[in-house]
Design a protein around this motif. Structure first.
Motif, PDB file in Angstrom:
ATOM      1  N   TRP A   1       2.080   3.654  -6.902  1.00 42.94           N
ATOM      2  CA  TRP A   1       1.509   2.916  -5.764  1.00 42.94           C
ATOM      3  C   TRP A   1       2.546   2.213  -4.824  1.00 42.94           C
ATOM      4  O   TRP A   1       2.487   2.208  -3.594  1.00 42.94           O
ATOM      5  CB  TRP A   1       0.909   1.652  -6.499  1.00 42.94           C
ATOM      6  CG  TRP A   1      -0.407   2.217  -7.291  1.00 42.94           C
ATOM      7  CD1 TRP A   1      -0.952   3.024  -7.068  1.00 42.94           C
ATOM      8  CD2 TRP A   1      -1.439   1.225  -7.864  1.00 42.94           C
ATOM      9  NE1 TRP A   1      -2.413   3.105  -7.741  1.00 42.94           N
ATOM     10  CE2 TRP A   1      -2.412   1.853  -8.287  1.00 42.94           C
ATOM     11  CE3 TRP A   1      -1.243  -0.198  -8.590  1.00 42.94           C
ATOM     12  CZ2 TRP A   1      -3.507   1.563  -9.361  1.00 42.94           C
ATOM     13  CZ3 TRP A   1      -2.140  -0.542  -9.453  1.00 42.94           C
ATOM     14  CH2 TRP A   1      -3.412   0.151  -9.476  1.00 42.94           C
ATOM     15  N   ARG A   2       3.813   1.863  -5.539  1.00 41.48           N
ATOM     16  CA  ARG A   2       4.929   1.152  -4.651  1.00 41.48           C
ATOM     17  C   ARG A   2       5.397   1.994  -3.598  1.00 41.48           C
ATOM     18  O   ARG A   2       5.375   1.757  -2.592  1.00 41.48           O
ATOM     19  CB  ARG A   2       5.869   0.493  -5.542  1.00 41.48           C
ATOM     20  CG  ARG A   2       7.113  -0.265  -4.893  1.00 41.48           C
ATOM     21  CD  ARG A   2       7.887  -0.924  -5.636  1.00 41.48           C
ATOM     22  NE  ARG A   2       8.469  -0.125  -6.716  1.00 41.48           N
ATOM     23  CZ  ARG A   2       8.348   0.162  -7.854  1.00 41.48           C
ATOM     24  NH1 ARG A   2       7.535  -0.652  -8.595  1.00 41.48           N
ATOM     25  NH2 ARG A   2       9.249   1.029  -8.585  1.00 41.48           N
ATOM     26  N   GLU A   3       5.439   3.232  -4.031  1.00 41.80           N
ATOM     27  CA  GLU A   3       6.086   4.386  -3.201  1.00 41.80           C
ATOM     28  C   GLU A   3       5.178   4.787  -2.399  1.00 41.80           C
ATOM     29  O   GLU A   3       5.751   5.305  -1.325  1.00 41.80           O
ATOM     30  CB  GLU A   3       6.987   5.217  -4.103  1.00 41.80           C
ATOM     31  CG  GLU A   3       8.240   4.584  -5.021  1.00 41.80           C
ATOM     32  CD  GLU A   3       8.543   5.537  -6.043  1.00 41.80           C
ATOM     33  OE1 GLU A   3       8.163   6.627  -6.287  1.00 41.80           O
ATOM     34  OE2 GLU A   3       9.387   5.157  -6.982  1.00 41.80           O
ATOM     35  N   SER A   4       4.034   5.332  -2.761  1.00 45.65           N
ATOM     36  CA  SER A   4       2.926   6.024  -1.739  1.00 45.65           C
ATOM     37  C   SER A   4       2.114   5.259  -1.067  1.00 45.65           C
ATOM     38  O   SER A   4       1.675   5.742  -0.165  1.00 45.65           O
ATOM     39  CB  SER A   4       2.384   7.198  -2.805  1.00 45.65           C
ATOM     40  OG  SER A   4       3.175   7.861  -3.631  1.00 45.65           O
ATOM     41  N   ILE A   5       2.093   4.051  -1.775  1.00 42.49           N
ATOM     42  CA  ILE A   5       1.097   3.028  -1.034  1.00 42.49           C
ATOM     43  C   ILE A   5       1.782   1.694  -0.820  1.00 42.49           C
ATOM     44  O   ILE A   5       1.589   0.839  -1.226  1.00 42.49           O
ATOM     45  CB  ILE A   5      -0.285   3.016  -1.585  1.00 42.49           C
ATOM     46  CG1 ILE A   5      -0.785   4.100  -1.973  1.00 42.49           C
ATOM     47  CG2 ILE A   5      -1.326   2.202  -0.711  1.00 42.49           C
ATOM     48  CD1 ILE A   5      -1.936   4.012  -2.775  1.00 42.49           C
ATOM     49  N   PRO A   6       2.749   1.613  -0.006  1.00 43.76           N
ATOM     50  CA  PRO A   6       3.390   0.327   0.293  1.00 43.76           C
ATOM     51  C   PRO A   6       2.737  -0.681   0.434  1.00 43.76           C
ATOM     52  O   PRO A   6       3.177  -1.877  -0.171  1.00 43.76           O
ATOM     53  CB  PRO A   6       4.414   0.779   1.323  1.00 43.76           C
ATOM     54  CG  PRO A   6       4.801   2.202   1.666  1.00 43.76           C
ATOM     55  CD  PRO A   6       3.137   2.701   1.119  1.00 43.76           C
ATOM     56  N   ILE A   7       1.725  -0.703   1.241  1.00 46.36           N
ATOM     57  CA  ILE A   7       0.825  -1.833   1.551  1.00 46.36           C
ATOM     58  C   ILE A   7       0.292  -2.762   0.169  1.00 46.36           C
ATOM     59  O   ILE A   7       0.037  -3.911   0.090  1.00 46.36           O
ATOM     60  CB  ILE A   7      -0.331  -1.654   2.339  1.00 46.36           C
ATOM     61  CG1 ILE A   7      -1.028  -2.837   2.827  1.00 46.36           C
ATOM     62  CG2 ILE A   7      -1.289  -0.596   1.674  1.00 46.36           C
ATOM     63  CD1 ILE A   7      -0.243  -3.877   3.656  1.00 46.36           C
ATOM     64  N   SER A   8       0.148  -1.800  -0.845  1.00 40.89           N
ATOM     65  CA  SER A   8      -0.191  -2.305  -2.233  1.00 40.89           C
ATOM     66  C   SER A   8       0.863  -3.442  -2.716  1.00 40.89           C
ATOM     67  O   SER A   8       0.378  -4.225  -3.373  1.00 40.89           O
ATOM     68  CB  SER A   8      -0.397  -1.253  -3.259  1.00 40.89           C
ATOM     69  OG  SER A   8       0.627  -0.757  -3.579  1.00 40.89           O
TER      70      SER A   8
END
Length: 298
Positions: free
Chosen positions: A164-171
């Motif tokens: 999540w942190r690396e692929s969906i930074p907005i999360s």
């Protein structure tokens, strides 16, 4: 829903020790009293009762030193196995240990329980003692996870959080994190201050995003449990906003009500997985989300 509680009355304690003896000592002709030791007064005791007051499962935690706690006397009534009662007790004992700053948990498992503890992050270290002449025990250890609620397969949970942190930074900007992963539930939390609207409640789009990631994460973990791999996409979803979120945004997935079969990946190249998500403000239900996720074979 079964609740984990602490024995209080004399009847509670009598039933607690009765089940411990009945499951762990009686089959090997051990006398009553052999189910207790010198650490009873210094330990944390937990059990699960049904509505009729019948004790279904018991377990105990004590500290060997400031850094190491030990789980002992885990027992579930035979007719109530397969209901995640052992997992619920173990989860509660782990929270106690981590809250009191233990660095690791140790236990001595019988052969039949090894896989159960492995699923919950315990590593088999060595063959230990032989009880009653024929019951081999093995020493198993679990290191403190990054988060107290990362109970089942904490290594998978860490990979999910990193993804999540690396692929969906907005999360990460929204403060969306895995709260817990157990045999019965997957849950996430979000940072309210990072998702506030003009009404000082959580922005509706953020609620939707939190629920979507909860469903996506539950699908990812179910896929891992099935030993499969694939790319996960949200195909369809609907949400009901029942109340505004004013304090603690949370999203829970009851894994037993999810629907889908990943075996289709091999025959069709894709599979569908339906995930109902309950949205909470603390412990108050404030919304319901249902997503249909499609897994595409790599």
């Amino acid at each position: 829903m079964f609740q984990v509680t602490t024995p209080q009355s004399s009847d509670d304690w009598q039933a607690y020790y009765q089940l411990r003896w009945q499951v762990l000592r009686a089959p090997w002709d051990q006398p009553r009293g052999s189910e207790q030791d010198d650490l009873e007064q210094e330990s944390e005791h937990r059990f699960i009762k049904n509505k009729e007051g019948e004790v279904l499962a018991v377990a105990r935690l004590h500290f060997n030193n400031g850094q190491q706690a030990q789980v002992r006397y885990m027992a579930v009534a035979e007719e109530h196995r397969g209901q995640h009662l052992g997992s619920r007790l173990l989860h509660e004992l782990e929270k106690i240990a981590w809250t009191q700053n233990a660095d690791e948990l140790v236990l001595f498992a019988r052969e039949r329980a090894l896989e159960f503890y492995r699923r919950h992050g315990y590593e088999l270290k060595e063959k230990a003692h032989l009880a009653f002449g024929d019951v081999q025990h093995w020493r198993m250890v679990k290191q403190r996870p990054s988060e107290p609620g990362w109970f089942r397969h904490p290594d998978w949970t860490q990979v999910l959080q990193n993804t999540w942190r690396e692929s969906i930074p907005i999360s990460d900007k929204m403060g969306i994190k895995v709260e817990s992963y157990t045999d019965w539930q997957f849950s996430v939390v979000a940072d309210l201050d990072a998702n506030i609207n003009v009404h000082n409640t959580m922005f509706a789009g953020s609620v939707y995003s939190m629920a979507t990631l909860a469903g996506w994460g539950a699908t990812y973990l179910a896929l891992r449990e099935a030993g499969k791999e694939g790319d996960i996409v949200l195909a369809d979803a609907n949400i009901k906003y029942l109340k505004p979120i004013k304090s603690l945004p949370r999203a829970h997935v009851d894994q037993q009500v999810c629907e889908g079969c990943f075996e289709q990946l091999e025959s069709d190249g894709k599979a569908s997985y339906k995930v109902p998500v309950k949205i909470y403000d603390g412990d108050t239900l404030v919304g319901e989300f249902e997503g249909r996720f499609v897994v595409i074979a790599k």
